[in-house]
Design a protein around this motif. Structure first.
Motif, mmCIF file in Angstrom:
data_model
loop_
_atom_site.group_PDB
_atom_site.id
_atom_site.type_symbol
_atom_site.label_atom_id
_atom_site.label_comp_id
_atom_site.label_asym_id
_atom_site.label_seq_id
_atom_site.Cartn_x
_atom_site.Cartn_y
_atom_site.Cartn_z
ATOM 1 N N SER C 106 15.478 -10.088 48.449
ATOM 2 C CA SER C 106 16.236 -8.708 48.173
ATOM 3 C C SER C 106 17.504 -8.711 48.820
ATOM 4 O O SER C 106 18.625 -7.730 48.386
ATOM 5 N N MET C 110 19.766 -7.385 45.963
ATOM 6 C CA MET C 110 20.417 -5.809 46.078
ATOM 7 C C MET C 110 21.664 -5.713 46.483
ATOM 8 O O MET C 110 22.110 -4.827 46.947
ATOM 9 N N ASP C 112 24.500 -5.838 45.658
ATOM 10 C CA ASP C 112 25.786 -4.727 44.939
ATOM 11 C C ASP C 112 25.402 -3.354 44.866
ATOM 12 O O ASP C 112 26.377 -2.755 44.473
ATOM 13 N N ASP C 113 24.304 -3.097 45.407
ATOM 14 C CA ASP C 113 23.737 -1.611 45.348
ATOM 15 C C ASP C 113 24.347 -0.768 46.408
ATOM 16 O O ASP C 113 24.497 -1.206 47.659
ATOM 17 N N GLU C 114 24.667 0.592 45.989
ATOM 18 C CA GLU C 114 25.078 1.507 47.165
ATOM 19 C C GLU C 114 24.026 1.802 48.180
ATOM 20 O O GLU C 114 24.152 1.711 49.267
ATOM 21 N N TYR C 116 21.909 0.141 49.668
ATOM 22 C CA TYR C 116 21.397 -1.050 50.355
ATOM 23 C C TYR C 116 20.235 -0.771 51.449
ATOM 24 O O TYR C 116 19.359 -1.237 51.449
ATOM 25 N N PHE C 119 17.120 1.003 50.779
ATOM 26 C CA PHE C 119 16.226 0.098 50.148
ATOM 27 C C PHE C 119 15.494 -0.415 51.240
ATOM 28 O O PHE C 119 14.090 -0.396 51.158
ATOM 29 N N TRP C 160 16.611 4.438 42.048
ATOM 30 C CA TRP C 160 18.066 4.685 41.382
ATOM 31 C C TRP C 160 17.829 6.060 40.627
ATOM 32 O O TRP C 160 17.675 6.251 39.362
ATOM 33 N N PRO C 249 13.586 -1.487 41.323
ATOM 34 C CA PRO C 249 14.067 -2.588 41.196
ATOM 35 C C PRO C 249 13.302 -3.642 41.111
ATOM 36 O O PRO C 249 12.059 -3.512 41.666
ATOM 37 N N HIS C 361 21.439 -7.499 34.169
ATOM 38 C CA HIS C 361 20.457 -6.287 34.160
ATOM 39 C C HIS C 361 19.912 -6.315 32.635
ATOM 40 O O HIS C 361 19.804 -5.122 32.102
#
Lengths: 170, 102, 630
Positions: C106, C110, C112-114, C116, C119, C160, C249, C361
């Motif tokens: 992960s 992950m 690129d995820d806001e 992070y 999570f 999300w 995810p 995705h």
């Protein structure tokens, strides 16, 4: 003596009845005075001459006269008579008579069981004076304060704006 | 003096009182209401005198004197109030003085 | 070393606390180190603990560690206490090891995820709760872990959260598992009021003494616990939430909905096996639920186009195998399959995740194709996992674990030929849908272009899990292939052996061959359908009967529709009737009465003197009357 008592009692009741059913204020007043006089006679038969004298002098002589003055001052005319006639429909008497009757019945029921006699001895003025200014002295003082309060109150309540304007006009 | 049964005297006082009470409840003119209050006071005084006569003491008359004083004070103040009412309401109807309702 | 047991759940919780409090301010690398590192450290401690447990086993092969007394009410004083035996050792091995690999994965997935650090906070909380669940010494602490993993499942499915459908899927998962949790709570109440304890080992001994086998109390308690297990493990009738949970995810799907959380039900039944053996009727129900679910999910997996949904139905199906094993008394076989399944299912999900992320995705398999040249590592590891899932004979670990279950569903004292048949048909379906997925995604003409290759942090876990999927089976070889039941023997210190009927014992080899043939046959059939005779397959799917079946299986045998009509609509109708809240009527009524009373009384205050005088006279009459006449 008993006869006098019962006759005066009858006069008192009849004249009181007349008081409460008259339309004219002055007529009612006259009947009230008669009622008071009859009660004064009853006082005398019960051996309370001073009370009888006071009843006549103060009650009938001062208080009723005060009523007369006020009634005269109010200057109630024929319009008032009509008003009273409209207000005194017979059916108005139903409820209050019933209520008064119930209370009277209860009173008579309670009193009917009492078997005592009264009016044997005459209680003179001297004895009354001694009692009044003996054990009841405090009451006398309080009564005098009450009268003072009544005097002040009546004076104050009797003041009216025209008095001021009258002064201004001068 | 011959004696009168106390119950009769008290019953007479009661009758006078009841007449005064019914008068207060029926009549709408304030002056007449005041008359009837006087009747009731007088009846109470009668009851006191009867009681005092039964005990052959001056106490009944003393109470009657007090009642008399009270009645005098009450009448003077009451009539002054009635005159004020008459000047502000222009009528002697007791039912007209019912602003304090609800 | 065994004293370090408490660190194993404590480290992920500590990671959660750090990330929850300071996560917003940590940089990506720092959050990754805290998040994955806490689970990694926990795995290291687990290895140390395992070494000592295996090398110098504590008395009775049980180690118990009490941290503190949670509460003390009368005779009830559950403790925060951890219980380590062979069963929980297997569980913590899988959770920490596979968990660490997934966390490592992960950190790149992950990137690129806001959210992070959010999570990793949730993932750490999940790992901590799951470890608490499997190490719990008493059912109350287990229930705490149970609820914790349910919460994290909700948080992570709806990760999300800006997309409403994800929130809906999260709520659906939570509500459906809640039904099971409520049943489990009632079961706990029953156990506590009858047996006066919730400490698991005490509970088992008292139940064995107090309750005769087959009487109503153990049946009721076992049934209620089964309700909870069915909810958490997505079996019939509470299986509807798992396919929708794929909205989260991919690492979440790998960890929670494949390897660990959904196996909590299996663990619960294995842990309280004494209670279940006291209720043979419930064991049969467990086996039937498992068999029905594995068939149901198998058919549904055959029709899906979303790669993750195929894997979701596959998970439901494989857990059905575990339930089948538990139901026929093959406890060790069930746990063995759990461990192997964790390896290959996590592998498959992580592989699917690497495809999804390089194709920006994209989840639809039919939009993929020919990826074996573009993503070679992903392809070979995915193939290893798919082989293990299909139980390709001899070379994959899945063969050894699934074959053991299928064999024992026939040969065990509580087994039957019907259960064996269901297991076999399920194995055929498994190979079919698995390799349908493989062929459509990796073979054929390429429809999509991968924009980059995945990095080492994605590929390393894939390779490790692929090696395990192929080799881990060798620790439990059946009779005819070497008779090396290392794993089963290890677990026998905690779970009883399955009772094999001697009359059927000789057929093990034959049945093993039959299972192997069936799995290869499935691969061959699906090869024909998808690679060779594509036109025939499409005509079949579009025909009237075929189309209807396809839609029916696609919707998971229409359970969602059924539950909507049966449960949701009546409830909504009732809620609408009670819109103004019937209970409120009582409170509003009090106020209304007051107001009416006020209005009545204010009517009596008319302002007329004569009314008042009359009131006094009436009062006097009444009082005098009371005095005189009463």
């Amino acid at each position: 003596m008993n006869v006098v008592f019962y006759v005066s009692a009858g006069i008192a009741v009849v004249s009181t009845l007349m008081v409460i059913t008259r339309l004219n204020a002055v007529h009612a007043l006259i009947y009230l005075i008669i009622s008071l006089l009859a009660v004064a006679v009853i006082f005398y038969t019960l051996g309370a001459p001073f009370a009888a004298a006071l009843e006549i002098i103060i009650y009938a002589g001062a208080i009723m006269v005060l009523f007369v003055f006020v009634v005269m001052m109010l200057n109630l005319g024929p319009a008032t008579l009509e008003q009273e006639r409209s207000w005194l429909r017979p059916k108005m008497w139903l409820g209050p008579s019933l209520l008064a009757g119930v209370l009277l019945a209860e009173l008579i029921y309670m009193l009917a069981r009492v078997h005592l006699s009264a009016g044997g001895m005459l209680v003179g003025t001297k004895l009354l004076g001694l009692t009044l200014f003996g054990p009841y002295l405090l009451g006398v003082e309080l009564a005098s304060m009450l009268l003072l309060a009544g005097l002040v109150g009546a004076y104050h309540l009797g003041l009216r704006p025209p008095l001021q304007s009258h002064r201004k006009g001068e | 003096m011959a004696s009168v049964p106390v119950s009769h005297g008290l019953i007479l006082a009661g009758i006078l009182f009841m007449l005064g009470l019914s008068g207060v409840l029926v009549r709408r003119n304030i002056i007449f209401i005041m008359f009837c209050i006087e009747i009731m006071l007088n009846a109470a005084g009668l009851a006191f005198i009867v009681a005092g006569s039964r005990w052959e003491a001056a106490d009944g008359q003393v109470m009657f004197i007090f009642i008399l004083c009270m009645a005098a004070a009450e009448v003077s103040v009451g009539l002054a109030l009635v005159l004020q009412l008459y000047h502000s309401m222009r009528t002697l109807d007791a039912d007209a003085a019912s602003v304090m309702r609800g | 070393m065994l004293e370090l047991l408490w660190l194993i759940p404590a480290l992920p919780f500590a990671g959660f606390v750090v990330l929850a409090l300071a996560g917003g301010r940590l940089s990506r690398p720092a959050a990754a180190v805290v998040g994955a590192g806490s689970v990694g450290l926990s795995a290291v401690v687990m290895v140390l603990v395992a070494f000592e447990f295996l090398g110098a086993p504590p008395p009775h092969h049980v180690y118990s560690q009490t941290i503190w007394i949670w509460l003390s009410v009368g005779s009830f004083s559950p403790a925060i206490a951890f219980y380590l035996d062979a069963l929980s050792l297997v569980m913590i091995f899988v959770i920490t090891f596979v968990g660490f690999l997934i966390h490592l994965y992960s950190t790149e997935f992950m990137i690129d995820d806001e959210g992070y650090s959010r999570f990793f906070a949730y993932m750490n909380l999940f790992v901590g709760s799951m470890l608490t669940l499997v190490l719990a010494d008493n059912l109350l602490l287990l229930y705490l872990g149970w609820e914790g993993v349910g919460l994290c499942s909700y948080l992570l499915i709806g990760f999300w959260y800006t997309e409403p459908a994800n929130g809906y899927a999260a709520r659906k998962a939570f509500v459906v598992t809640r039904v099971g949790d409520a049943a489990m709570a009632v079961g706990l109440y029953l156990l506590f009021t009858r047996l006066d304890t919730l400490q698991i080992q005490d509970l088992m001994t008292r139940a064995a003494h107090a309750w005769p086998a087959g009487s109503t109390l153990p049946v009721a308690a076992a049934l209620l616990l089964l309700g909870g297990a069915v909810g958490k493990s997505a079996q019939l009738p509470l299986q509807t939430w798992l396919p929708d949970a794929m909205a989260g995810p991919t690492p979440v799907s790998a960890l929670i909905h494949a390897a660990t959380m959904v196996t909590a039900g299996v663990y619960l039944i294995a842990r309280t096996h004494v209670l279940f053996t006291l209720a043979p009727a419930v064991m049969t129900i467990v086996a039937i639920v498992g068999a029905a679910t594995l068939l149901l999910a198998g058919f549904s997996g055959l029709t899906q186009w979303d790669i993750k949904r195929v894997l979701a139905y596959s998970t439901i199906s494989q857990i059905g195998y575990m339930f089948l094993a538990l139901g026929v008394g093959a406890w060790t076989a069930g746990i063995f399959h759990f461990m192997i399944h964790a390896f290959f299912k996590a592998l498959l999900f992580l592989g699917a995740g690497s495809i999804i992320i390089v194709l920006d995705h994209e989840h639809n398999m039919f939009k993929m194709g020919g990826l074996r040249r573009q993503l070679p590592i992903t392809f070979w590891t995915f193939l290893a996992g798919a082989g293990a899932l299909s139980a390709v004979p001899l070379i994959t670990s899945g063969f050894y674990s699934k074959d053991l279950i299928i064999w024992q569903s026939y040969a065990s004292a509580q087994g039957s030929v019907w259960l064996w048949g269901a297991g076999l048909v399920g194995a055929l379906l498994t190979s079919m849908y698995t390799f349908r997925m493989v062929f459509i995604t990796f073979f054929g003409p390429p429809n999509a272009q991968a924009d980059h290759r995945p990095g080492i942090r994605i590929n390393l876990p894939l390779v490790v899990l692929a090696v395990l999927s192929l080799a881990a089976g060798f620790i439990n070889l059946p009779d005819i292939l070497g008779n090396l039941p290392l794993f089963s023997d290890f677990l026998h210190s905690a779970l009883p052996a399955a009772s094999i009927l001697p009359a059927k014992a000789g057929y093990e080899g034959l049945f093993g061959v039959i299972s192997g043939v069936v799995s290869v046959l499935g691969i061959f059939i699906i090869y024909l359908f998808t690679m060779r005779y594509r036109r025939l397959t499409e005509n079949l799917a579009n025909s009237s009967v075929g189309g209807m079946l396809h839609r029916f299986w696609f919707a998971g045998w229409s359970f969602d529709w059924l539950y909507d009509r049966l449960l949701v609509r009546p409830y909504v109708w009732l809620a609408r009737i009670d819109k103004d809240d019937v209970v409120d009527l009582f409170f509003d009524g009090t106020a209304w009465c007051n107001r009416m009373g006020y209005r009545a009384l204010s009517f009596s205050q008319s302002g007329y003197i004569r009314w008042y005088a009359a009131g006094m006279a009436i009062g006097a009459a009444v009082f005098i009357g009371m005095v005189v006449f009463l």
